[in-house]
Write a protein that holds these residues in place. Structure first.
Motif, PDB file in Angstrom:
ATOM      1  N   ARG A   1      26.483  96.920  33.383  1.00 27.82           N
ATOM      2  CA  ARG A   1      25.279  96.994  32.537  1.00 27.82           C
ATOM      3  C   ARG A   1      24.578  95.640  32.456  1.00 27.82           C
ATOM      4  NH1 ARG A   1      28.699 100.457  29.441  1.00 27.82           N
ATOM      5  NH2 ARG A   1      29.227  98.782  27.969  1.00 27.82           N
ATOM      6  N   SER A   2      25.373  94.580  32.341  1.00 28.81           N
ATOM      7  CA  SER A   2      24.758  93.251  32.248  1.00 28.81           C
ATOM      8  C   SER A   2      24.050  92.891  33.554  1.00 28.81           C
ATOM      9  CB  SER A   2      25.799  92.196  31.874  1.00 28.81           C
ATOM     10  OG  SER A   2      26.698  91.971  32.932  1.00 28.81           O
ATOM     11  N   MET A   3      24.618  93.283  34.694  1.00 24.16           N
ATOM     12  CA  MET A   3      23.947  93.040  35.965  1.00 24.16           C
ATOM     13  C   MET A   3      22.686  93.889  36.089  1.00 24.16           C
ATOM     14  SD  MET A   3      23.691  91.388  38.785  1.00 24.16           S
ATOM     15  CE  MET A   3      25.235  90.475  38.906  1.00 24.16           C
ATOM     16  N   ASP A   4      22.699  95.079  35.532  1.00 23.79           N
ATOM     17  CA  ASP A   4      21.530  95.950  35.588  1.00 23.79           C
ATOM     18  C   ASP A   4      20.305  95.268  34.994  1.00 23.79           C
ATOM     19  OD1 ASP A   4      20.022  98.280  36.025  1.00 23.79           O
ATOM     20  OD2 ASP A   4      20.491  99.046  34.019  1.00 23.79           O
ATOM     21  N   GLU A   5      20.510  94.524  33.918  1.00 22.98           N
ATOM     22  CA  GLU A   5      19.388  93.827  33.301  1.00 22.98           C
ATOM     23  C   GLU A   5      18.757  92.825  34.261  1.00 22.98           C
ATOM     24  OE1 GLU A   5      18.020  94.406  30.258  1.00 22.98           O
ATOM     25  OE2 GLU A   5      19.377  96.140  30.300  1.00 22.98           O
ATOM     26  N   ARG A   6      19.564  92.275  35.151  1.00 22.61           N
ATOM     27  CA  ARG A   6      19.070  91.255  36.085  1.00 22.61           C
ATOM     28  C   ARG A   6      18.454  91.865  37.335  1.00 22.61           C
ATOM     29  NH1 ARG A   6      24.404  88.091  36.994  1.00 22.61           N
ATOM     30  NH2 ARG A   6      23.090  86.710  38.267  1.00 22.61           N
ATOM     31  N   VAL A   7      18.976  92.998  37.787  1.00 18.72           N
ATOM     32  CA  VAL A   7      18.531  93.532  39.081  1.00 18.72           C
ATOM     33  C   VAL A   7      17.382  94.523  38.962  1.00 18.72           C
ATOM     34  CG1 VAL A   7      20.764  93.128  40.171  1.00 18.72           C
ATOM     35  CG2 VAL A   7      20.305  95.344  39.100  1.00 18.72           C
ATOM     36  N   LYS A   8      16.973  94.824  37.739  1.00 12.19           N
ATOM     37  CA  LYS A   8      15.802  95.695  37.618  1.00 12.19           C
ATOM     38  C   LYS A   8      14.510  94.916  37.364  1.00 12.19           C
ATOM     39  CE  LYS A   8      16.610  96.876  32.719  1.00 12.19           C
ATOM     40  NZ  LYS A   8      17.070  97.952  31.810  1.00 12.19           N
ATOM     41  N   THR A   9      14.631  93.605  37.135  1.00 15.34           N
ATOM     42  CA  THR A   9      13.425  92.811  36.925  1.00 15.34           C
ATOM     43  C   THR A   9      12.606  92.729  38.198  1.00 15.34           C
ATOM     44  OG1 THR A   9      12.531  90.662  36.274  1.00 15.34           O
ATOM     45  CG2 THR A   9      14.649  90.641  37.405  1.00 15.34           C
ATOM     46  N   GLU A  10      11.295  92.774  38.049  1.00 18.09           N
ATOM     47  CA  GLU A  10      10.402  92.678  39.204  1.00 18.09           C
ATOM     48  C   GLU A  10      10.054  91.233  39.539  1.00 18.09           C
ATOM     49  OE1 GLU A  10       7.148  95.434  39.042  1.00 18.09           O
ATOM     50  OE2 GLU A  10       8.431  97.071  38.327  1.00 18.09           O
ATOM     51  N   ASP A  11      10.617  90.295  38.792  1.00 13.49           N
ATOM     52  CA  ASP A  11      10.479  88.887  39.116  1.00 13.49           C
ATOM     53  C   ASP A  11      11.466  88.563  40.245  1.00 13.49           C
ATOM     54  OD1 ASP A  11      10.564  86.109  39.296  1.00 13.49           O
ATOM     55  OD2 ASP A  11      10.270  85.813  37.147  1.00 13.49           O
ATOM     56  N   PHE A  12      10.963  88.496  41.461  1.00 11.47           N
ATOM     57  CA  PHE A  12      11.812  88.370  42.641  1.00 11.47           C
ATOM     58  C   PHE A  12      12.799  87.224  42.531  1.00 11.47           C
ATOM     59  CE2 PHE A  12      12.449  86.400  46.864  1.00 11.47           C
ATOM     60  CZ  PHE A  12      13.031  87.448  47.556  1.00 11.47           C
ATOM     61  N   PHE A  13      12.340  86.079  42.070  1.00 13.89           N
ATOM     62  CA  PHE A  13      13.188  84.891  42.078  1.00 13.89           C
ATOM     63  C   PHE A  13      14.194  84.867  40.923  1.00 13.89           C
ATOM     64  CE2 PHE A  13       9.574  83.585  44.691  1.00 13.89           C
ATOM     65  CZ  PHE A  13      10.252  83.100  45.809  1.00 13.89           C
ATOM     66  N   LYS A  14      14.167  85.878  40.080  1.00 13.01           N
ATOM     67  CA  LYS A  14      15.185  86.021  39.043  1.00 13.01           C
ATOM     68  C   LYS A  14      16.071  87.239  39.261  1.00 13.01           C
ATOM     69  CE  LYS A  14      12.636  83.629  35.373  1.00 13.01           C
ATOM     70  NZ  LYS A  14      12.031  83.734  34.026  1.00 13.01           N
ATOM     71  N   ASN A  15      15.874  87.922  40.388  1.00 19.10           N
ATOM     72  CA  ASN A  15      16.582  89.159  40.682  1.00 19.10           C
ATOM     73  C   ASN A  15      17.545  88.927  41.843  1.00 19.10           C
ATOM     74  OD1 ASN A  15      17.337  91.718  41.726  1.00 19.10           O
ATOM     75  ND2 ASN A  15      15.507  92.667  40.860  1.00 19.10           N
ATOM     76  N   PRO A  16      18.851  88.772  41.584  1.00 22.09           N
ATOM     77  CA  PRO A  16      19.786  88.452  42.671  1.00 22.09           C
ATOM     78  C   PRO A  16      19.900  89.550  43.720  1.00 22.09           C
ATOM     79  CG  PRO A  16      20.979  88.961  40.640  1.00 22.09           C
ATOM     80  CD  PRO A  16      19.527  88.860  40.282  1.00 22.09           C
ATOM     81  N   ALA A  17      19.768  90.823  43.319  1.00 25.74           N
ATOM     82  CA  ALA A  17      19.835  91.906  44.302  1.00 25.74           C
ATOM     83  C   ALA A  17      18.626  91.873  45.224  1.00 25.74           C
ATOM     84  CB  ALA A  17      19.946  93.254  43.606  1.00 25.74           C
ATOM     85  N   ALA A  18      17.475  91.551  44.666  1.00 26.95           N
ATOM     86  CA  ALA A  18      16.252  91.499  45.472  1.00 26.95           C
ATOM     87  C   ALA A  18      16.339  90.371  46.493  1.00 26.95           C
ATOM     88  CB  ALA A  18      15.038  91.312  44.566  1.00 26.95           C
ATOM     89  N   ILE A  19      16.769  89.205  46.070  1.00 27.38           N
ATOM     90  CA  ILE A  19      16.903  88.087  47.005  1.00 27.38           C
ATOM     91  C   ILE A  19      17.954  88.409  48.066  1.00 27.38           C
ATOM     92  CG2 ILE A  19      17.696  85.701  47.207  1.00 27.38           C
ATOM     93  CD1 ILE A  19      16.189  85.079  44.658  1.00 27.38           C
ATOM     94  N   ASN A  20      19.080  88.966  47.641  1.00 23.95           N
ATOM     95  CA  ASN A  20      20.148  89.326  48.577  1.00 23.95           C
ATOM     96  C   ASN A  20      19.642  90.315  49.627  1.00 23.95           C
ATOM     97  OD1 ASN A  20      22.749  89.385  49.619  1.00 23.95           O
ATOM     98  ND2 ASN A  20      23.591  90.661  48.001  1.00 23.95           N
ATOM     99  N   ALA A  21      18.953  91.346  49.176  1.00 21.05           N
ATOM    100  CA  ALA A  21      18.428  92.355  50.104  1.00 21.05           C
ATOM    101  C   ALA A  21      17.376  91.757  51.030  1.00 21.05           C
ATOM    102  CB  ALA A  21      17.837  93.523  49.320  1.00 21.05           C
ATOM    103  N   ALA A  22      16.468  90.973  50.473  1.00 20.12           N
ATOM    104  CA  ALA A  22      15.376  90.415  51.272  1.00 20.12           C
ATOM    105  C   ALA A  22      15.891  89.438  52.317  1.00 20.12           C
ATOM    106  CB  ALA A  22      14.367  89.729  50.355  1.00 20.12           C
ATOM    107  N   VAL A  23      16.863  88.611  51.947  1.00 22.44           N
ATOM    108  CA  VAL A  23      17.436  87.654  52.904  1.00 22.44           C
ATOM    109  C   VAL A  23      18.128  88.402  54.043  1.00 22.44           C
ATOM    110  CG1 VAL A  23      19.227  85.897  53.201  1.00 22.44           C
ATOM    111  CG2 VAL A  23      17.622  85.736  51.286  1.00 22.44           C
ATOM    112  N   ASN A  24      18.907  89.426  53.696  1.00 20.91           N
ATOM    113  CA  ASN A  24      19.578  90.215  54.729  1.00 20.91           C
ATOM    114  C   ASN A  24      18.572  90.911  55.639  1.00 20.91           C
ATOM    115  OD1 ASN A  24      22.770  90.716  54.624  1.00 20.91           O
ATOM    116  ND2 ASN A  24      22.067  90.225  52.545  1.00 20.91           N
ATOM    117  N   TRP A  25      17.543  91.483  55.058  1.00 24.28           N
ATOM    118  CA  TRP A  25      16.504  92.177  55.829  1.00 24.28           C
ATOM    119  C   TRP A  25      15.757  91.204  56.733  1.00 24.28           C
ATOM    120  CZ3 TRP A  25      10.938  92.132  54.829  1.00 24.28           C
ATOM    121  CH2 TRP A  25      10.229  93.098  55.561  1.00 24.28           C
TER     122      TRP A  25
END
Length: 470
Positions: free
Chosen positions: A240-264
Motif C-alpha cells: 500500500r505504501s508503494m502504491d502511493e508512490r507508483v500512482k503519481t503522475e510526477d515521473f521523477f517521483k514515481n520509481p515504477a515509471a522511471i524503472n519501466a521507462a529506463v528498461n523500455w
C-alpha cells in the motif's frame, strides 16, 4: 507516509556516468517523462475501471482475514505444509519464504519456532516427488497440502494433486483426505472447485482477473506465508505504501515509471537483456519471481492493435557474490546488450564478524574483524564499478533492511513497473497465449480426449531419428 524502505537508484544509467553513447542524458530523460506520463494516467484509469485487479489486492480486507482464519485452524497441528502449484502458484510462495524466514528454517526447530516446514512442489519430476513421499510417509498425519490452481486442469498441479489424493486416501482415509487438503481455487467454478466442494476441503479464492504471476499478494501467496509466521499485514502495508508512490503522475517521483521507462529505452537501444542481481541470499528467489513476471507479461508477438511486434526483454537472474565468478566475465567483456538491476541491503538482520588472520597470512589482515555485510556490499559496489568502467548501465533497488514491509514494497514496485512497461511497448501484459500450445500438446501426448489430431501432428517431433543420434 513514512520513509520508503525500498528505493530505486538510477544515477548509473545517466550519460554523466557512462557517456552519451550508452547513457541517458537530461534531455532524453525529459523525453521519457513526456512519453511515460500519459501511460501512468492510462494505467490509473484502467485501475479505476477494474481492468488491473491486482492493484487493489493490498486493500482487500477479506483475503487476509480468511487466510489468517485457516492458518489459525492449522496452527500447532502440523509439522509440514506442502504447496502444490506451478508458475505464479509457486514462485511467489518460494520468494516470500526465502526472503522472510531464516536460511535453516526447515532444518532447525528453534528457528521455526513451532511452525511447520514448508515444501513447494512446482514441477512433476518423479524423482523429486518420490523422494519426498518416501520421507513423509510416516509423517502424513502431521502434513497438510495446499493445492493452488484456478481451474484445476493445469496438468502438472492436477498430477501432483491426484498423486497426493491417492496417498492420503490410502494412508489416512476419507477424514484425513478431507482435513489435510486446503484448496486455493476459483470461488464458483472449475474442476478444482468441483473437487473441493465434493470432498469438503477448506478453501480460499484465487481472485478473478488476477493472473498467477500477479497473485502473490492474494491468498495464493499469503496462506503459506501466514502459516510460516510471516507478517502478512506488514507485507500488504508495504504494498500500500508503494502504491502511493507508483500512482503519481510526477515521473521523477514515481520509481515504477522511471524503472519501466529506463528498461523500455534500453530495449529500444539494443540492450534487450535485463539482469537482476541481488546481493542477498534472502532475495535470490525474488529474481525467479521477477523472471516470470517480466517474461510472461512482456514477451508478445502482437501489439494491442493486432500487428506483429515480437517484443520482449529477456530476464536473467544472477546472485552476488556467487555469479561474479560465473557471469561477470561475460557481462563486462561480452556484448553491451544488458541492463543491470542490483538489489542491495543496507542493514542485515544478522551479521557476522570475520575472524582474525593467522600470523602466517598477514595478507588476509584486511578481512579480519570486518563485518561480513561490509564485504558483501563492497563486492556489490566493486562489481558495479567494474561494469560502469565498461559503460554498462546499472540501477540499484536499495532495501533499508529485509522485512515484510520492504518485500511488499518491492513486489508492488515491480508489478506496476511491468504494467507500465507493457503500455510503453503497446502490448497486453496480462495474457500469455504462447503458453497454451505447450499445454495442449501435453494433453495430446498424454492421450487426453479431443487432442488426437494434435498428437498425430506432434509425432514427427516426438520420434527420435537415429541418424541424428550420436
Amino acid at each position: 507516509m513514512g520513509k520508503p524502505r525500498v528505493q530505486l537508484y538510477y544515477k548509473n544509467v545517466t550519460a554523466d556516468i557512462i557517456g552519451r553513447k550508452h547513457g541517458i542524458n537530461a534531455e532524453q530523460f525529459q523525453e521519457l517523462a513526456n512519453q511515460t506520463k500519459p501511460v501512468i494516467s492510462e494505467l490509473n484509469q484502467m485501475r479505476e475501471s477494474g481492468q488491473v485487479a491486482y492493484r487493489d489486492l493490498p486493500y482487500n480486507e477479506d483475503y487476509p482475514r480468511q487466510v489468517k482464519e485457516i492458518a489459525g485452524e492449522l496452527e500447532g497441528k502440523y509439522e509440514n505444509f506442502v504447496v502444490l502449484g506451478i508458475g505464479g502458484s509457486a514462485l511467489g510462495n518460494i520468494a516470500l519464504q526465502t526472503a522472510l524466514n531464516p536460511y535453516m528454517y526447515n532444518l532447525d526447530e528453534k528457528q521455526r519456532a513451532g511452525r511447520p516446514r514448508l515444501f513447494v512442489f512446482d514441477n512433476v519430476d518423479p524423482a523429486q516427488l518420490a523422494s519426498f513421499l518416501n520421507w513423509v510417509d510416516d509423517k502424513l498425519d502431521k502434513t497438510v497440502f495446499n493445492v493452488i490452481s484456478k481451474s484445476g486442469r493445469t496438468a502438472e498441479t492436477a498430477a501432483q494433486f491426484l498423486t497426493i489424493r491417492n496417498v492420503l486416501l490410502e494412508k489416512l482415509g476419507e477424514k484425513g483426505y478431507r482435513e489435510q487438503v486446503v484448496a486455493t481455487t476459483d470461488s464458483k467454478q472449475g474442476t478444482m472447485r468441483t473437487i473441493t466442494d465434493d470432498a469438503g476441503f477448506k478453501s480460499l479464492e484465487v481472485p478473478d482477473g488476477v493472473g498467477g504471476r500477479w497473485s502473490v499478494l492474494s491468498p495464493v501467496g499469503l496462506l503459506s506465508a501466514a502459516v510460516c509466521g510471516i507478517d502478512i499485514d506488514e507485507l500488504l502495508e508495504g504494498a500500500r505504501s508503494m502504491d502511493e508512490r507508483v500512482k503519481t503522475e510526477d515521473f521523477f517521483k514515481n520509481p515504477a515509471a522511471i524503472n519501466a521507462a529506463v528498461n523500455w529505452n534500453y530495449y529500444n537501444c539494443g540492450k534487450r537483456i535485463s539482469v537482476m542481481m541481488p546481493y542477498s541470499y534472502n532475495l535470490k528467489d525474488m529474481s525467479d519471481w521477477y523472471r516470470q513476471l517480466w517474461a510472461e507479461s512482456l514477451g508478445k508477438s502482437k501489439d494491442l492493435r493486432g500487428h506483429d511486434i515480437f517484443v520482449g526483454p529477456t530476464p536473467v537472474k544472477a546472485l552476488g557474490t556467487t555469479d561474479q565468478h560465473s557471469q561477470v566475465q561475460l557481462y563486462r567483456e561480452g556484448p553491451n546488450d544488458k541492463l543491470f538491476t542490483f538489489l542491495q541491503v543496507n542493514e542485515f538482520e544478522n551479521d557476522i564478524t570475520i575472524g582474525g588472520n593467522p600470523d602466517c597470512a598477514p595478507e588476509l589482515g584486511y578481512l579480519g574483524g570486518a563485518k561480513m555485510s561490509k564485504l558483501l556490499n563492497s563486492e556489490k559496489i566493486a562489481t558495479e564499478y567494474a561494469l560502469l568502467k565498461d559503460k554498462r548501465p546499472c540501477m540499484t533497488v536499495m532495501f533499508d533492511k529485509i522485512d515484510a514491509h520492504a518485500v511488499g514494497e518491492f513486489i508492488y514496485l515491480f508489478e506496476v513497473t511491468t504494467s507500465l512497461a507493457g503500455l510503453l511497448f503497446g502490448i497486453d501484459a496480462y495474457d500469455q497465449p504462447a503458453v497454451e500450445l505447450g499445454k495442449e500438446a501435453t494433453f495430446a501426448l498424454m492421450g487426453r480426449e479431443g487432442f488426437t489430431d494434435m498428437a498425430k501432428d506432434i509425432s514427427p517431433v516426438a520420434e527420435i531419428d537415429d541418424s541424428f543420434l550420436i
